[in-house]
Design an enzyme around this catalytic site. Structure first.
Site, PDB file in Angstrom:
ATOM      1  N   CYS A   2       0.903  -1.039  -0.017  1.00 56.16           N
ATOM      2  CA  CYS A   2       0.045   0.072   0.132  1.00 56.16           C
ATOM      3  C   CYS A   2       0.990   1.206  -0.123  1.00 56.16           C
ATOM      4  O   CYS A   2       2.064   1.186   0.537  1.00 56.16           O
ATOM      5  CB  CYS A   2      -0.834   0.181   1.248  1.00 56.16           C
ATOM      6  SG  CYS A   2      -2.065  -1.323   1.427  1.00 56.16           S
ATOM      7  N   ARG A  27       3.978  -0.366  -4.867  1.00 57.90           N
ATOM      8  CA  ARG A  27       3.731  -1.054  -3.381  1.00 57.90           C
ATOM      9  C   ARG A  27       2.152  -1.740  -3.232  1.00 57.90           C
ATOM     10  O   ARG A  27       2.065  -2.326  -2.295  1.00 57.90           O
ATOM     11  CB  ARG A  27       3.805   0.200  -2.459  1.00 57.90           C
ATOM     12  CG  ARG A  27       5.056   0.846  -2.301  1.00 57.90           C
ATOM     13  CD  ARG A  27       5.302   1.893  -1.298  1.00 57.90           C
ATOM     14  NE  ARG A  27       5.075   1.214  -0.121  1.00 57.90           N
ATOM     15  CZ  ARG A  27       6.151   1.148   0.623  1.00 57.90           C
ATOM     16  NH1 ARG A  27       7.433   1.603   0.297  1.00 57.90           N
ATOM     17  NH2 ARG A  27       6.020   0.840   1.837  1.00 57.90           N
ATOM     18  N   TRP A  79      -3.056  -2.635  -1.553  1.00 60.00           N
ATOM     19  CA  TRP A  79      -2.718  -4.129  -1.739  1.00 60.00           C
ATOM     20  C   TRP A  79      -3.578  -4.809  -0.606  1.00 60.00           C
ATOM     21  O   TRP A  79      -3.325  -4.568   0.448  1.00 60.00           O
ATOM     22  CB  TRP A  79      -1.313  -4.353  -1.518  1.00 60.00           C
ATOM     23  CG  TRP A  79      -0.740  -5.933  -1.679  1.00 60.00           C
ATOM     24  CD1 TRP A  79      -0.509  -6.241  -3.030  1.00 60.00           C
ATOM     25  CD2 TRP A  79      -0.850  -7.004  -0.921  1.00 60.00           C
ATOM     26  NE1 TRP A  79      -0.257  -7.614  -2.736  1.00 60.00           N
ATOM     27  CE2 TRP A  79      -0.566  -7.961  -1.626  1.00 60.00           C
ATOM     28  CE3 TRP A  79      -1.003  -7.221   0.589  1.00 60.00           C
ATOM     29  CZ2 TRP A  79      -0.254  -9.290  -1.015  1.00 60.00           C
ATOM     30  CZ3 TRP A  79      -0.906  -8.316   1.004  1.00 60.00           C
ATOM     31  CH2 TRP A  79      -0.404  -9.384   0.345  1.00 60.00           C
ATOM     32  N   ASN A 105      -1.551   2.367   5.874  1.00 57.21           N
ATOM     33  CA  ASN A 105      -0.753   1.283   5.500  1.00 57.21           C
ATOM     34  C   ASN A 105      -0.713   0.318   6.857  1.00 57.21           C
ATOM     35  O   ASN A 105      -0.646   0.710   7.990  1.00 57.21           O
ATOM     36  CB  ASN A 105       0.384   1.490   4.933  1.00 57.21           C
ATOM     37  CG  ASN A 105       0.512   2.227   3.700  1.00 57.21           C
ATOM     38  OD1 ASN A 105      -0.411   2.191   3.182  1.00 57.21           O
ATOM     39  ND2 ASN A 105       1.591   2.493   3.087  1.00 57.21           N
ATOM     40  N   GLY A 106      -0.650  -0.922   6.787  1.00 62.88           N
ATOM     41  CA  GLY A 106      -0.342  -1.758   7.870  1.00 62.88           C
ATOM     42  C   GLY A 106      -1.642  -2.727   8.197  1.00 62.88           C
ATOM     43  O   GLY A 106      -2.764  -2.730   7.463  1.00 62.88           O
ATOM     44  N   GLU A 486      16.496 -18.455  -7.084  1.00 60.34           N
ATOM     45  CA  GLU A 486      16.185 -17.093  -7.544  1.00 60.34           C
ATOM     46  C   GLU A 486      15.826 -16.946  -8.990  1.00 60.34           C
ATOM     47  O   GLU A 486      15.070 -16.081  -9.332  1.00 60.34           O
ATOM     48  CB  GLU A 486      17.460 -16.028  -7.270  1.00 60.34           C
ATOM     49  CG  GLU A 486      17.555 -14.692  -7.743  1.00 60.34           C
ATOM     50  CD  GLU A 486      16.332 -14.017  -7.193  1.00 60.34           C
ATOM     51  OE1 GLU A 486      15.687 -14.482  -6.005  1.00 60.34           O
ATOM     52  OE2 GLU A 486      16.065 -12.911  -7.528  1.00 60.34           O
ATOM     53  N   LYS A 490      12.407 -15.431 -10.206  1.00 62.78           N
ATOM     54  CA  LYS A 490      12.208 -14.272 -11.098  1.00 62.78           C
ATOM     55  C   LYS A 490      11.262 -14.697 -12.302  1.00 62.78           C
ATOM     56  O   LYS A 490      10.326 -13.951 -12.572  1.00 62.78           O
ATOM     57  CB  LYS A 490      13.568 -14.300 -11.733  1.00 62.78           C
ATOM     58  CG  LYS A 490      14.599 -12.998 -11.194  1.00 62.78           C
ATOM     59  CD  LYS A 490      14.221 -11.709 -10.718  1.00 62.78           C
ATOM     60  CE  LYS A 490      13.357 -11.812  -9.338  1.00 62.78           C
ATOM     61  NZ  LYS A 490      13.914 -11.347  -8.095  1.00 62.78           N
ATOM     62  N   GLU A 493       7.531 -15.159 -10.838  1.00 62.89           N
ATOM     63  CA  GLU A 493       6.877 -13.762 -10.488  1.00 62.89           C
ATOM     64  C   GLU A 493       6.384 -12.729 -11.786  1.00 62.89           C
ATOM     65  O   GLU A 493       5.475 -12.150 -11.525  1.00 62.89           O
ATOM     66  CB  GLU A 493       7.302 -13.247  -9.265  1.00 62.89           C
ATOM     67  CG  GLU A 493       8.866 -12.267  -9.648  1.00 62.89           C
ATOM     68  CD  GLU A 493       9.288 -11.716  -8.437  1.00 62.89           C
ATOM     69  OE1 GLU A 493       8.425 -11.344  -7.422  1.00 62.89           O
ATOM     70  OE2 GLU A 493      10.591 -11.573  -8.212  1.00 62.89           O
ATOM     71  N   HIS A 509      15.233 -37.488  -7.555  1.00 61.59           N
ATOM     72  CA  HIS A 509      14.617 -38.093  -6.423  1.00 61.59           C
ATOM     73  C   HIS A 509      12.992 -37.867  -6.092  1.00 61.59           C
ATOM     74  O   HIS A 509      12.555 -37.797  -5.285  1.00 61.59           O
ATOM     75  CB  HIS A 509      15.299 -37.378  -5.131  1.00 61.59           C
ATOM     76  CG  HIS A 509      16.684 -38.045  -4.852  1.00 61.59           C
ATOM     77  ND1 HIS A 509      17.122 -39.240  -4.807  1.00 61.59           N
ATOM     78  CD2 HIS A 509      17.867 -37.214  -5.004  1.00 61.59           C
ATOM     79  CE1 HIS A 509      18.474 -39.238  -4.519  1.00 61.59           C
ATOM     80  NE2 HIS A 509      19.017 -38.144  -4.858  1.00 61.59           N
ATOM     81  N   LYS A 606       5.658  -4.699  -3.688  1.00 60.25           N
ATOM     82  CA  LYS A 606       7.130  -4.341  -3.558  1.00 60.25           C
ATOM     83  C   LYS A 606       7.587  -4.782  -2.070  1.00 60.25           C
ATOM     84  O   LYS A 606       8.658  -5.436  -1.954  1.00 60.25           O
ATOM     85  CB  LYS A 606       7.506  -3.039  -4.043  1.00 60.25           C
ATOM     86  CG  LYS A 606       9.082  -2.946  -4.017  1.00 60.25           C
ATOM     87  CD  LYS A 606       9.818  -3.747  -4.748  1.00 60.25           C
ATOM     88  CE  LYS A 606      11.195  -3.387  -5.022  1.00 60.25           C
ATOM     89  NZ  LYS A 606      12.187  -4.600  -5.667  1.00 60.25           N
TER      90      LYS A 606
HETATM   91  O1  M6R Z   1      12.440  -5.933   0.878  1.00 59.45           O
HETATM   92  P1  M6R Z   1      12.881  -7.522   0.971  1.00 59.45           P
HETATM   93  O2  M6R Z   1      14.259  -7.626   0.562  1.00 59.45           O
HETATM   94  O3  M6R Z   1      12.824  -7.586   2.405  1.00 59.45           O
HETATM   95  O4  M6R Z   1      11.817  -8.352   0.512  1.00 59.45           O
HETATM   96  C1  M6R Z   1      11.739  -9.417   0.381  1.00 59.45           C
HETATM   97  C2  M6R Z   1      10.950 -10.214  -0.544  1.00 59.45           C
HETATM   98  O5  M6R Z   1       9.658  -9.865  -0.391  1.00 59.45           O
HETATM   99  C3  M6R Z   1      11.313  -9.897  -2.043  1.00 59.45           C
HETATM  100  O6  M6R Z   1      12.610 -10.282  -2.217  1.00 59.45           O
HETATM  101  C4  M6R Z   1      10.543 -10.387  -3.019  1.00 59.45           C
HETATM  102  O7  M6R Z   1      10.623 -12.059  -3.196  1.00 59.45           O
HETATM  103  C5  M6R Z   1      10.889  -9.969  -4.532  1.00 59.45           C
HETATM  104  N1  M6R Z   1       9.433  -9.591  -5.212  1.00 59.45           N
HETATM  105  C6  M6R Z   1      11.270 -10.784  -5.497  1.00 59.45           C
HETATM  106  O8  M6R Z   1      11.823 -10.650  -6.648  1.00 59.45           O
END
Ligand code: M6R
Length: 611
Positions: A2, A27, A79, A105-106, A486, A490, A493, A509, A606
């Site tokens: 948010c 966000r 969000w 927010n929160g 990773e 990527k 997502e 396995h 984000k």
């Molecule tokens: O801000 P942070 O690094 O703590 O965020 C952690 C994850 O939410 C963040 O890395 C998320 O997995 C990304 N969208 C990945 O691209």
């Protein structure tokens, strides 16, 4: 998660708020809304979907002259947590017969009890949100002094909040408060802004006040005064933002993600600047802030993070073991405090977070501190909550990362973890020669990454070949297992292709049952002592008809591989960074080919500020 923006000053508020929301959209982007002081009333608009929808609604609702009128307003991009993304659930929420507007927010954790109490008094809720309970509490407490009402309401809530509040009866005033959800005040010439992220205010001013937990600010066009929850006055200094407005612009790139991928040579240069001492074969990290003796006594290292940051920690796990001989484990931050973690004062806990606001990582930091461990932050956003709560640590200096998919933060996190491992290693068993060789390799990182970026067209061509597939596997061993995870994250997502990362030996396995002819299997087979094992695992996949895409060192024999992504020859730990960059580009071009909303994938935000 948010976004909040508020404006009070001499300019028309609507364009400022809409532009601010646009900046904050990364966000959260399932609905948006704004409230404005317009003469003796508050007016509001909400819309489901992206900020562009709200902007369109604004144009349809108010004439250009009417849009120029209001000089004070608050706005929000959501969000969803409590209640679906609908107009009634979108912020602002109102109380006191529409006389008070709140954006939040929160999460208000005790909202059910508050709601029940308010309903018993006759309140009729119009949304499913937790926020509406807070708005109504403020309305109940209001007796002509908005800040006093906000204070009274906040004393009754449990949970996290960053809020901005307007009253119809107090023109030119915004009340802003935070606990666990970031809020910054921009102090301009005859205008002030309130935002959940400096990216929303950088176009107006670089002078900012970061609110701390418990701060409640009264903001007017030319004055900010802050009190704590007991209404005692607090002084907060005005600081200067460390980045320029163009850092949050796309700068000619089609997407922020692509821009941020290409910024990596510069980001790495900044992350490494002044931190390498090739002559002594070590790293200089003042932020670690501990004496060499203390560092020598560290018994274990726990690396905490979520998502991409956790993957960086998993590379770190290998680096600390290999370079410093210290047992290290990367742990999912959300799990940490629920497993009665074994940490004590001889342990070093490193909290890894781009945003510095991730709720699970923050909660883990608090747990580790309570257990007496030495806690360091590895954070990108300066002044963020984790950076401040850890009190010591190392900033990444990667610059603002806007795309939801983390790219440059990951490579800088890995680079800084390698620096930390080098530093700790040199205090222990790592020879000066090996340290010096590694320092030289680390100094080459901008160039190594540049070489991968120069091959973008080749990587895009490989992406074309499997953009239509719905499943993919990523395999690696040693530190490259983390890069496989990773790479898979990527891809899934941003392109919505189902992708899984595995240890290369693990596939047989179980998961190998999923391979069908043509299934893409990305293998990390750079030059290293285990390269041939990885290539053997790739063969097992090819034997089952999979299409093998290998990340390989320039010059290595790629016979039998279906497609190759080349990285320059370098140390196997350092190679995790150029390899990750190749996989970022691969994911980007698959997602682009599939026409996905790359910077704002569905359902994501984000910065994940709820547990
Ligand atoms: O801000 P942070 O690094 O703590 O965020 C952690 C994850 O939410 C963040 O890395 C998320 O997995 C990304 N969208 C990945 O691209």
């Amino acid at each position: 998660m948010c976004g909040i923006i508020g404006y009070v000053g001499g300019a028309p508020a609507i364009p400022v708020l809409l532009a601010g929301l646009k900046r904050l959209e990364y966000r959260g982007y399932d609905s948006a809304g704004l409230a404005l002081q317009a003469g003796d009333r508050l007016v509001a608009l909400k819309s489901v979907g992206k900020v562009a929808g709200l902007a369109e609604k604004t144009r349809q609702t108010w004439t250009p002259e009417e849009q120029q009128g209001p000089r004070v307003g608050i706005a929000h991009t959501r969000w969803a947590t409590h209640g679906a993304p609908t107009e009634p659930n979108a912020h602002p929420h109102f109380a006191a017969g529409g006389g008070i507007a709140l954006v939040h927010n929160g999460i208000i954790e005790n909202y059910r009890a508050l709601r029940a109490r308010l309903e018993a008094k006759g309140h009729v809720f119009v949304s499913e949100t937790d926020t509406e309970a807070l708005a109504r509490l403020i309305g109940e407490a209001y007796q002509g002094d908005l800040r006093a009402a906000v204070l009274a309401a906040l004393r009754q809530v449990d949970g996290a909040y960053g809020i901005a509040v307007l009253s119809r009866d107090e023109p030119g005033v915004i009340i802003a408060a935070r606990k666990g959800s970031p809020l910054v005040i921009g102090v301009g010439e005859g205008e002030c802004l309130v935002a959940s992220d400096p990216a929303a205010i950088i176009a107006h001013t670089r002078r900012v006040i970061y609110l701390d937990d418990g701060d409640v600010a009264r903001v007017t066009a030319d004055h900010v005064d802050i009190v704590d929850l007991d209404a005692a006055r607090i002084d907060r200094s005005v600081g200067e933002l460390g980045f320029a407005a163009d850092a949050v612009e796309k700068g000619g790139y089609e997407h922020f993600m692509l821009k941020e991928i290409h910024e990596q040579p510069e980001a790495l240069r900044n992350a490494l600047r002044g931190r390498l001492d090739p002559r002594q074969g070590t790293a200089i990290l003042a932020g670690m802030g501990t004496s060499p003796r203390d560092l020598a006594e560290i018994r274990r290292i726990v690396l905490l993070g979520c998502g991409t940051s956790l993957h960086a920690g998993q590379v770190g796990e290998h680096a600390f073991g290999e370079l410093a001989g210290i047992s290290a484990s990367a742990q999912q931050a959300a799990e940490f405090r629920y497993r009665n973690p074994l940490v004590d004062p001889d342990d070093l806990v490193v909290a890894i977070s781009q945003s510095g606001e991730t709720a699970d990582t923050l909660a883990a930091v608090r747990e580790a501190r309570e257990k007496g461990a030495l806690v360091l932050g590895l954070v990108n956003v300066v002044g963020s909550t984790i950076a401040r709560e850890t009190g010591r640590g190392v900033y990444l200096h990667a610059g603002p990362e806007i795309s939801v998919a983390s790219t440059k933060a990951f490579t800088c996190q890995v680079a800084v973890l390698l620096l930390m491992a080098l530093r700790l290693g040199r205090g222990r068993r790592l020879s000066r020669e090996r340290g010096a060789a590694l320092a030289v390799e680390l100094a080459r990182l901008p160039e190594l990454v540049g070489a991968v970026l120069a091959r973008e067209a080749e990587i895009a061509a490989v992406a074309e070949r499997f953009a239509d597939q719905e499943h993919a596997f990523y395999l690696g061993r040693g530190p490259m297992q983390a890069v496989a995870l990773e790479g898979a994250l990527k891809l899934k997502e941003i392109s919505y292709v189902h992708a899984e990362g595995y240890h290369a030996a693990e596939l047989k396995h179980g998961p190998i049952a999923l391979l069908t002819p043509g299934t893409p299997v990305v293998v990390l087979a750079n030059r290293s002592p285990i390269r041939d094992k990885v290539l053997g695992n790739a063969e097992e996949c090819r034997a089952r008809g999979a299409c093998v895409i290998a990340v390989m060192t320039e010059g290595d024999d790629a016979a039998g591989i279906d497609a190759v992504l080349r990285i320059p020859d370098c140390d196997p730990l350092v190679a995790t960074i150029p390899a990750a960059v190749a996989l970022q580009l691969l994911a980007y071009h698959v997602a682009r080919r599939r026409g996905c909303p790359i910077d704002q994938p569905r359902n994501l935000a984000k910065s994940v500020t709820v547990e």
